[in-house]
Design a protein around this motif. Sequence first.
Motif, PDB file in Angstrom:
ATOM      1  N   ASP A   1       0.721  -1.251  -0.136  1.00  0.00           N
ATOM      2  CA  ASP A   1      -0.146  -0.122  -0.006  1.00  0.00           C
ATOM      3  C   ASP A   1       1.085   1.287   0.114  1.00  0.00           C
ATOM      4  OD1 ASP A   1      -2.731  -0.827   0.083  1.00  0.00           O
ATOM      5  OD2 ASP A   1      -2.164  -1.946   1.885  1.00  0.00           O
ATOM      6  N   ASN A   2       1.721   1.260   0.946  1.00  0.00           N
ATOM      7  CA  ASN A   2       2.758   2.448   0.811  1.00  0.00           C
ATOM      8  C   ASN A   2       3.427   2.687  -0.451  1.00  0.00           C
ATOM      9  OD1 ASN A   2       4.458   0.414   1.504  1.00  0.00           O
ATOM     10  ND2 ASN A   2       5.141   1.343   3.076  1.00  0.00           N
ATOM     11  N   ALA A   3       3.746   1.372  -1.045  1.00  0.00           N
ATOM     12  CA  ALA A   3       4.513   1.642  -2.228  1.00  0.00           C
ATOM     13  C   ALA A   3       3.599   2.290  -3.412  1.00  0.00           C
ATOM     14  CB  ALA A   3       5.047   0.452  -2.758  1.00  0.00           C
ATOM     15  N   ASN A   4       2.440   2.022  -3.412  1.00  0.00           N
ATOM     16  CA  ASN A   4       1.453   2.373  -4.046  1.00  0.00           C
ATOM     17  C   ASN A   4       0.998   3.907  -3.867  1.00  0.00           C
ATOM     18  OD1 ASN A   4      -0.088   1.372  -6.343  1.00  0.00           O
ATOM     19  ND2 ASN A   4      -1.705   0.865  -5.066  1.00  0.00           N
ATOM     20  N   GLU A   5       0.801   4.194  -2.813  1.00  0.00           N
ATOM     21  CA  GLU A   5       0.497   5.559  -2.473  1.00  0.00           C
ATOM     22  C   GLU A   5       1.710   6.554  -2.703  1.00  0.00           C
ATOM     23  OE1 GLU A   5      -2.351   7.213  -0.822  1.00  0.00           O
ATOM     24  OE2 GLU A   5      -3.213   5.292  -1.705  1.00  0.00           O
ATOM     25  N   ARG A   6       2.930   6.061  -2.705  1.00  0.00           N
ATOM     26  CA  ARG A   6       4.220   7.155  -2.955  1.00  0.00           C
ATOM     27  C   ARG A   6       4.041   7.139  -4.535  1.00  0.00           C
ATOM     28  NH1 ARG A   6       8.512   5.361   1.577  1.00  0.00           N
ATOM     29  NH2 ARG A   6       7.074   5.283   3.338  1.00  0.00           N
ATOM     30  N   ARG A   7       4.021   6.101  -5.241  1.00  0.00           N
ATOM     31  CA  ARG A   7       4.029   6.038  -6.496  1.00  0.00           C
ATOM     32  C   ARG A   7       2.813   7.142  -6.942  1.00  0.00           C
ATOM     33  NH1 ARG A   7       1.147   3.641 -10.126  1.00  0.00           N
ATOM     34  NH2 ARG A   7       0.311   2.126  -8.701  1.00  0.00           N
ATOM     35  N   LEU A   8       1.790   6.680  -6.485  1.00  0.00           N
ATOM     36  CA  LEU A   8       0.690   7.866  -6.657  1.00  0.00           C
ATOM     37  C   LEU A   8       0.818   9.398  -6.570  1.00  0.00           C
ATOM     38  CD1 LEU A   8      -2.470   5.716  -5.918  1.00  0.00           C
ATOM     39  CD2 LEU A   8      -1.806   6.323  -8.279  1.00  0.00           C
ATOM     40  N   GLY A   9       1.686   9.550  -5.349  1.00  0.00           N
ATOM     41  CA  GLY A   9       2.001  10.923  -5.234  1.00  0.00           C
ATOM     42  C   GLY A   9       3.219  11.476  -6.016  1.00  0.00           C
ATOM     43  N   PHE A  10       4.132  10.775  -6.527  1.00  0.00           N
ATOM     44  CA  PHE A  10       5.120  10.995  -7.418  1.00  0.00           C
ATOM     45  C   PHE A  10       4.331  11.513  -8.847  1.00  0.00           C
ATOM     46  CE2 PHE A  10       8.491   8.482  -5.042  1.00  0.00           C
ATOM     47  CZ  PHE A  10       8.978   9.478  -4.593  1.00  0.00           C
ATOM     48  N   GLU A  11       3.457  10.395  -9.132  1.00  0.00           N
ATOM     49  CA  GLU A  11       2.640  10.836 -10.597  1.00  0.00           C
ATOM     50  C   GLU A  11       1.925  12.027 -10.472  1.00  0.00           C
ATOM     51  OE1 GLU A  11       2.492   6.080 -11.786  1.00  0.00           O
ATOM     52  OE2 GLU A  11       0.620   6.977 -11.030  1.00  0.00           O
ATOM     53  N   ALA A  12       1.371  12.277  -9.264  1.00  0.00           N
ATOM     54  CA  ALA A  12       0.462  13.461  -9.202  1.00  0.00           C
ATOM     55  C   ALA A  12       1.626  14.869  -9.357  1.00  0.00           C
ATOM     56  CB  ALA A  12      -0.207  13.638  -7.862  1.00  0.00           C
ATOM     57  N   SER A  13       2.855  14.837  -8.880  1.00  0.00           N
ATOM     58  CA  SER A  13       3.581  15.890  -9.139  1.00  0.00           C
ATOM     59  C   SER A  13       4.013  15.846 -10.744  1.00  0.00           C
ATOM     60  CB  SER A  13       5.075  15.496  -8.274  1.00  0.00           C
ATOM     61  OG  SER A  13       4.962  15.482  -6.899  1.00  0.00           O
ATOM     62  N   VAL A  14       4.262  14.796 -11.344  1.00  0.00           N
ATOM     63  CA  VAL A  14       4.565  14.525 -12.517  1.00  0.00           C
ATOM     64  C   VAL A  14       3.499  15.415 -13.512  1.00  0.00           C
ATOM     65  CG1 VAL A  14       4.666  13.149 -14.709  1.00  0.00           C
ATOM     66  CG2 VAL A  14       5.906  12.423 -12.552  1.00  0.00           C
ATOM     67  N   GLU A  15       2.408  15.046 -12.889  1.00  0.00           N
ATOM     68  CA  GLU A  15       1.041  15.753 -13.868  1.00  0.00           C
ATOM     69  C   GLU A  15       1.238  17.225 -13.375  1.00  0.00           C
ATOM     70  OE1 GLU A  15      -3.474  14.896 -14.068  1.00  0.00           O
ATOM     71  OE2 GLU A  15      -2.024  13.159 -14.035  1.00  0.00           O
ATOM     72  N   ASP A  16       1.210  17.689 -12.100  1.00  0.00           N
ATOM     73  CA  ASP A  16       1.151  18.921 -11.816  1.00  0.00           C
ATOM     74  C   ASP A  16       2.299  20.094 -12.709  1.00  0.00           C
ATOM     75  OD1 ASP A  16      -0.865  18.372 -10.435  1.00  0.00           O
ATOM     76  OD2 ASP A  16      -0.191  19.191  -8.366  1.00  0.00           O
ATOM     77  N   TYR A  17       3.347  19.325 -12.512  1.00  0.00           N
ATOM     78  CA  TYR A  17       4.643  20.053 -13.103  1.00  0.00           C
ATOM     79  C   TYR A  17       4.870  19.888 -14.716  1.00  0.00           C
ATOM     80  CZ  TYR A  17       5.671  22.027  -8.550  1.00  0.00           C
ATOM     81  OH  TYR A  17       5.576  22.816  -7.304  1.00  0.00           O
ATOM     82  N   LYS A  18       4.153  19.131 -15.259  1.00  0.00           N
ATOM     83  CA  LYS A  18       4.350  18.880 -16.780  1.00  0.00           C
ATOM     84  C   LYS A  18       5.660  17.944 -16.797  1.00  0.00           C
ATOM     85  CE  LYS A  18       0.591  21.759 -18.349  1.00  0.00           C
ATOM     86  NZ  LYS A  18       0.199  22.126 -16.623  1.00  0.00           N
ATOM     87  N   LEU A  19       6.051  17.163 -15.992  1.00  0.00           N
ATOM     88  CA  LEU A  19       7.164  16.542 -16.244  1.00  0.00           C
ATOM     89  C   LEU A  19       6.972  15.319 -17.337  1.00  0.00           C
ATOM     90  CD1 LEU A  19       8.357  16.034 -12.320  1.00  0.00           C
ATOM     91  CD2 LEU A  19       8.936  17.824 -14.031  1.00  0.00           C
ATOM     92  N   ASP A  20       8.121  14.749 -17.795  1.00  0.00           N
ATOM     93  CA  ASP A  20       8.057  13.854 -18.790  1.00  0.00           C
ATOM     94  C   ASP A  20       8.538  12.547 -17.933  1.00  0.00           C
ATOM     95  OD1 ASP A  20       7.971  11.953 -20.919  1.00  0.00           O
ATOM     96  OD2 ASP A  20       9.499  13.210 -22.108  1.00  0.00           O
ATOM     97  N   LEU A  21       7.601  11.600 -17.657  1.00  0.00           N
ATOM     98  CA  LEU A  21       8.011  10.316 -16.977  1.00  0.00           C
ATOM     99  C   LEU A  21       8.263   9.139 -17.879  1.00  0.00           C
ATOM    100  CD1 LEU A  21       7.976   8.882 -14.289  1.00  0.00           C
ATOM    101  CD2 LEU A  21       5.693   8.097 -14.630  1.00  0.00           C
ATOM    102  N   VAL A  22       9.583   8.738 -18.107  1.00  0.00           N
ATOM    103  CA  VAL A  22      10.132   8.142 -18.975  1.00  0.00           C
ATOM    104  C   VAL A  22       9.989   6.543 -18.773  1.00  0.00           C
ATOM    105  CG1 VAL A  22      11.431   9.844 -20.408  1.00  0.00           C
ATOM    106  CG2 VAL A  22      12.437   8.391 -18.507  1.00  0.00           C
ATOM    107  N   ASP A  23      10.153   6.320 -17.319  1.00  0.00           N
ATOM    108  CA  ASP A  23      10.264   5.011 -16.880  1.00  0.00           C
ATOM    109  C   ASP A  23       9.837   4.897 -15.477  1.00  0.00           C
ATOM    110  OD1 ASP A  23      10.165   2.229 -17.122  1.00  0.00           O
ATOM    111  OD2 ASP A  23      12.377   1.949 -17.822  1.00  0.00           O
TER     112      ASP A  23
END
Lengths: 332, 306
Positions: free
Chosen positions: B170-192
């Motif tokens: 669960d914590n791995a999942n939540e942290r990934r979702l948090g990182f992905e939210a930052s990727v979206e907000d700052y329009k980063l390019d998630l390559v892997d």
Amino acid sequence: MARQTDVLSESRSNEFSLRALINKAGIGLALLALIIFFSVFTEHFLNANNITNILTQITINLILAVGMTFVILIGGIDLSVGSVMAFAAVVAGKAITLPGFGTTEVILLACLAAITAGFVCGLLNGVISSYWALPSFIITLGMLNIARGAALQVSEAQTIYSFPFAFEEFGSAMIYGIPVVFLVALVLVLLAWFILNRTVFGRLLYGIGNNEEAVRLAGHPVFWYKVAAFTICGLTAGIAAIVYMARLNISSPIAGIGFELNAIAAVIIGGTSLSGGRGSVIGTLIGAFIIGVLANGLILIGLSDFMRQMITGVVIIIAVVLDHYRAKFAAK
Amino acid sequence: MKFMKIAAAAATSIALLAGSAQAEDKPVVGLIMKSLANEFFQNMLEGAKEHEKKRGDYELRAVGMQNETDFESQINAVENFITQGVDAIVIAPADSRAMVRPLKRAMEAGIVVINFDVSLDAEAKKQQGVELAFVGPDNRGGAKLAGDALGELLGAGSKVVIIEGNPGADNANERRLGFEASVEDYKLDLVDSRTAHWETEEANTVFSNILTAHPDIQGVMAANDSMAIGVVKALESAGRKDITVVGFDNIPAVGPMIKDGRMLATVDQFGQDMAANSIDLALDVIAGGPQLEGWVKTPIELVTNK
């Protein structure tokens, strides 16, 4: 007696025969096929940097697999190497962070500590499983837990860090783009090859794997030979611990979980028989390369983690099935 | 004579095991954690033991697991605590679904149950008809703090990768979702985005390979500090100083890395205090305070060298 000389002369003559060459090349060809595949389908696979990476990444598994080869050749198994590596790393980590000593002193002390820890664990595995003729599977499973518990106890479950700079240097040093730690592993492979092929001790290990009773009846101290095989395996776990520390600059008590399975896979993919008596450390070298190249190449291709795990499993099974036919073919 | 002494001692220890809650007046709190091989829970246990000494008005019984996913022994621990008749169970569940039923039994036995660290599954709770508050950090929010720090520094369009924890945790999942939210907000390019199972050596290997495939990446978000260390070592051996790393947990080993700039940031969720704070909440309820409701958020803090 006759059977034993048979075993010895058979394996020695095999070594130079054409059949043995095909036999050994078989697994080498598989590696070559993988390398060609990844070179064609990925952009960066043959980059000098990527090759350096692969060499670094297979080093620990290769070192563990060299020791594992000795144990599997006598028909045993050592499930404890990952935990023993962690225990050795933690003991060495405690030594290397001792205050009040010079840099050279703590590094030497740490190396000595890691090797001693590995040696003692291997010795115990060997003595206990050989003296009572118990399956090494279960004795080393016990040691897996003992060593892991000891690693956690000694470190109080904390990561040990802040190692001397010179030690880090060793971990990342290169000679012509080849990591020094990999050269250490390569030296161990050559040393193991020499012991297994050019010494009476080595030949008798094959003999024990084929027919332990025959070797015993021939008057050889089988007990000590078996203890020696397990001790060598423990020693390599200690050496792997030093490489781990130099490469990552930390000692973690949870390091090496599952490493024993990768080491066993490298040995078996390399064509050494799980029932002992047949195989070579050169095969182990190739087996470690196959695992490393696969892990590297599948990420470069961009395959998902779960697919990657599945494919690694498939390759292990294919290698062993092919080996079954190679062995049949060679025996004809 | 000697035998009698042993028998008496044995009887006493059995009595102690059976539940000294009645014998003494102090309430008994059963603390159930995940793997004590994990630095995070080890520190938490130390924090709880100190807390017991400091408060002095309750008795702590703590158990840990062999590994992160060993929920069977957690179920056994809950059952043992029910038998012993403890006053409260404070638990970091190893599985957010499997633990609901045994905890329901504990509540039915009149034991105050506090769920901390990882939240029990809302759906499973509803199915079992269990009302239980959650005391814990916002893993997703924490990861977003670290991700935002990275996004702010690098700017839109920057290429980043995520190194994930154990798939399914669960914590791995939540942290990934948090990182992905930052990727979206700052329009980063998630390559892997790949797992390294929380482990340094694996993160080192996996990240080296990702770096080969994508030499132009600019930032790395690691779901814990152990993996961040592996990433930093990979960058050092590749001679890359232009890639920014953020982690999570604030373990002591990353202190020097944050200080000298090898890492941009990590997140502290004050694990040491988390069990102790949950015990405080449990004791308040035992003392007749109101039942907890919803999500009692525990503090998180972004750690940088500023």
